[in-house]
Design a protein around this motif. Structure first.
Motif, PDB file in Angstrom:
ATOM      1  N   THR A  95       0.832  -1.206   0.000  1.00 22.54           N
ATOM      2  CA  THR A  95       0.000   0.000   0.000  1.00 22.54           C
ATOM      3  C   THR A  95       0.866   1.255   0.000  1.00 22.54           C
ATOM      4  O   THR A  95       0.576   2.219  -0.722  1.00 22.54           O
ATOM      5  N   ALA A  96       1.935   1.261   0.772  1.00 23.25           N
ATOM      6  CA  ALA A  96       2.836   2.426   0.807  1.00 23.25           C
ATOM      7  C   ALA A  96       3.519   2.622  -0.542  1.00 23.25           C
ATOM      8  O   ALA A  96       3.593   3.748  -1.045  1.00 23.25           O
ATOM      9  N   LEU A  97       4.013   1.539  -1.125  1.00 26.33           N
ATOM     10  CA  LEU A  97       4.645   1.642  -2.435  1.00 26.33           C
ATOM     11  C   LEU A  97       3.647   2.138  -3.484  1.00 26.33           C
ATOM     12  O   LEU A  97       3.964   2.990  -4.309  1.00 26.33           O
ATOM     13  N   THR A  98       2.431   1.611  -3.419  1.00 27.24           N
ATOM     14  CA  THR A  98       1.387   2.010  -4.365  1.00 27.24           C
ATOM     15  C   THR A  98       1.014   3.477  -4.175  1.00 27.24           C
ATOM     16  O   THR A  98       0.904   4.228  -5.145  1.00 27.24           O
ATOM     17  N   ALA A  99       0.831   3.892  -2.923  1.00 25.21           N
ATOM     18  CA  ALA A  99       0.444   5.281  -2.649  1.00 25.21           C
ATOM     19  C   ALA A  99       1.509   6.260  -3.108  1.00 25.21           C
ATOM     20  O   ALA A  99       1.200   7.366  -3.556  1.00 25.21           O
ATOM     21  N   ALA A 100       2.761   5.865  -3.022  1.00 23.41           N
ATOM     22  CA  ALA A 100       3.861   6.759  -3.392  1.00 23.41           C
ATOM     23  C   ALA A 100       4.118   6.805  -4.899  1.00 23.41           C
ATOM     24  O   ALA A 100       4.827   7.685  -5.372  1.00 23.41           O
ATOM     25  N   ARG A 106      -7.235   5.384  -9.927  1.00 21.14           N
ATOM     26  CA  ARG A 106      -7.813   4.142 -10.455  1.00 21.14           C
ATOM     27  C   ARG A 106      -6.755   3.042 -10.492  1.00 21.14           C
ATOM     28  O   ARG A 106      -6.999   1.913 -10.059  1.00 21.14           O
ATOM     29  N   SER A 107      -5.586   3.365 -10.998  1.00 23.23           N
ATOM     30  CA  SER A 107      -4.497   2.382 -11.051  1.00 23.23           C
ATOM     31  C   SER A 107      -4.085   1.949  -9.655  1.00 23.23           C
ATOM     32  O   SER A 107      -3.787   0.776  -9.421  1.00 23.23           O
ATOM     33  N   LYS A 108      -4.050   2.888  -8.723  1.00 19.33           N
ATOM     34  CA  LYS A 108      -3.682   2.551  -7.343  1.00 19.33           C
ATOM     35  C   LYS A 108      -4.715   1.613  -6.718  1.00 19.33           C
ATOM     36  O   LYS A 108      -4.352   0.679  -5.998  1.00 19.33           O
ATOM     37  N   LEU A 109      -5.998   1.858  -6.993  1.00 19.67           N
ATOM     38  CA  LEU A 109      -7.043   0.981  -6.457  1.00 19.67           C
ATOM     39  C   LEU A 109      -6.906  -0.435  -7.018  1.00 19.67           C
ATOM     40  O   LEU A 109      -7.103  -1.410  -6.300  1.00 19.67           O
ATOM     41  N   CYS A 113      -6.517  -3.673  -4.716  1.00 16.08           N
ATOM     42  CA  CYS A 113      -7.584  -4.680  -4.814  1.00 16.08           C
ATOM     43  C   CYS A 113      -7.102  -6.019  -5.346  1.00 16.08           C
ATOM     44  O   CYS A 113      -7.717  -7.049  -5.077  1.00 16.08           O
ATOM     45  N   VAL A 114      -6.040  -6.025  -6.114  1.00 14.26           N
ATOM     46  CA  VAL A 114      -5.486  -7.281  -6.623  1.00 14.26           C
ATOM     47  C   VAL A 114      -4.326  -7.753  -5.740  1.00 14.26           C
ATOM     48  O   VAL A 114      -4.237  -8.930  -5.391  1.00 14.26           O
ATOM     49  N   GLY A 115      -3.453  -6.833  -5.358  1.00 17.63           N
ATOM     50  CA  GLY A 115      -2.241  -7.193  -4.636  1.00 17.63           C
ATOM     51  C   GLY A 115      -2.469  -7.697  -3.225  1.00 17.63           C
ATOM     52  O   GLY A 115      -1.853  -8.692  -2.806  1.00 17.63           O
TER      53      GLY A 115
END
Length: 182
Positions: A95-100, A106-109, A113-115
């Protein structure tokens, strides 16, 4: 002097901002990642993880019983699933890597949602494998529980993020500033 220029050119502003964001988010999480803060809050998640683990053990015909978040084998082996065993830390890192990562919300969600379900599934595989190791190969339990599975979870988390970030960078042409990780 040329070495300093090489280092400065390798540390681009987007990369530096990304690293700072990830470190800040992980630091915030690690400050809160304490038994007195999360232990009571995550009790239901611990028990759900134990129930799912027990169901998988029974599916693999391994005898076990559950008492709260503890799982026992009739031969004497037992372990307790507490908040650090639930896969929360890899999910928080993803989540931290994704948020950064500088891509669309949309891509972050999609990443989360998959990871996160992938990491939860891997963690359940880990718990079943650890129980099997504890029952049938107890001398290997500490090795497998510690460095082996920690490395697997870390590499899986980074691999999921890396694959997603490559996909996100190429699926959104309006955000070409971020080319994903090298």
């Amino acid at each position: 002097m040329t070495d300093g220029l090489c280092i400065a050119s390798a540390w681009s502003r987007p990369t530096g901002r990304f690293i700072i964001r990830v470190l800040a988010l992980m630091l915030l999480f690690l400050v809160a990642y304490r038994d007195d803060l999360l232990g009571r809050l995550l009790g239901p998640w611990e028990e759900l993880t134990a129930r799912m683990t027990l169901a998988l053990l029974h599916a693999f015909k391994i005898e076990a019983v559950r008492l709260g978040s503890q799982i026992h084998h009739p031969g004497g082996f037992a372990y307790e699933i507490y908040y650090r065993c639930t896969g929360l830390l890899p999910a928080a890192l993803l989540t931290a890597l994704t948020a950064a990562t500088p891509v669309s919300v949309r891509s972050k969600l999609i990443s989360v949602c998959v990871g996160i379900p992938l990491l939860v599934a891997l963690n359940l595989i880990r718990l079943v494998q650890l129980f099997h190791t504890g029952v049938f190969h107890p001398a290997l339990f500490d090795l497998v529980h510690g460095p082996v599975w920690e490395l697997i979870l870390m590499l899986a988390t980074l691999g999921i993020w890396w694959r997603w970030s490559r996909w996100a960078a190429h699926s959104n042409p309006s955000r070409r500033k971020w080319n994903g990780p090298a």
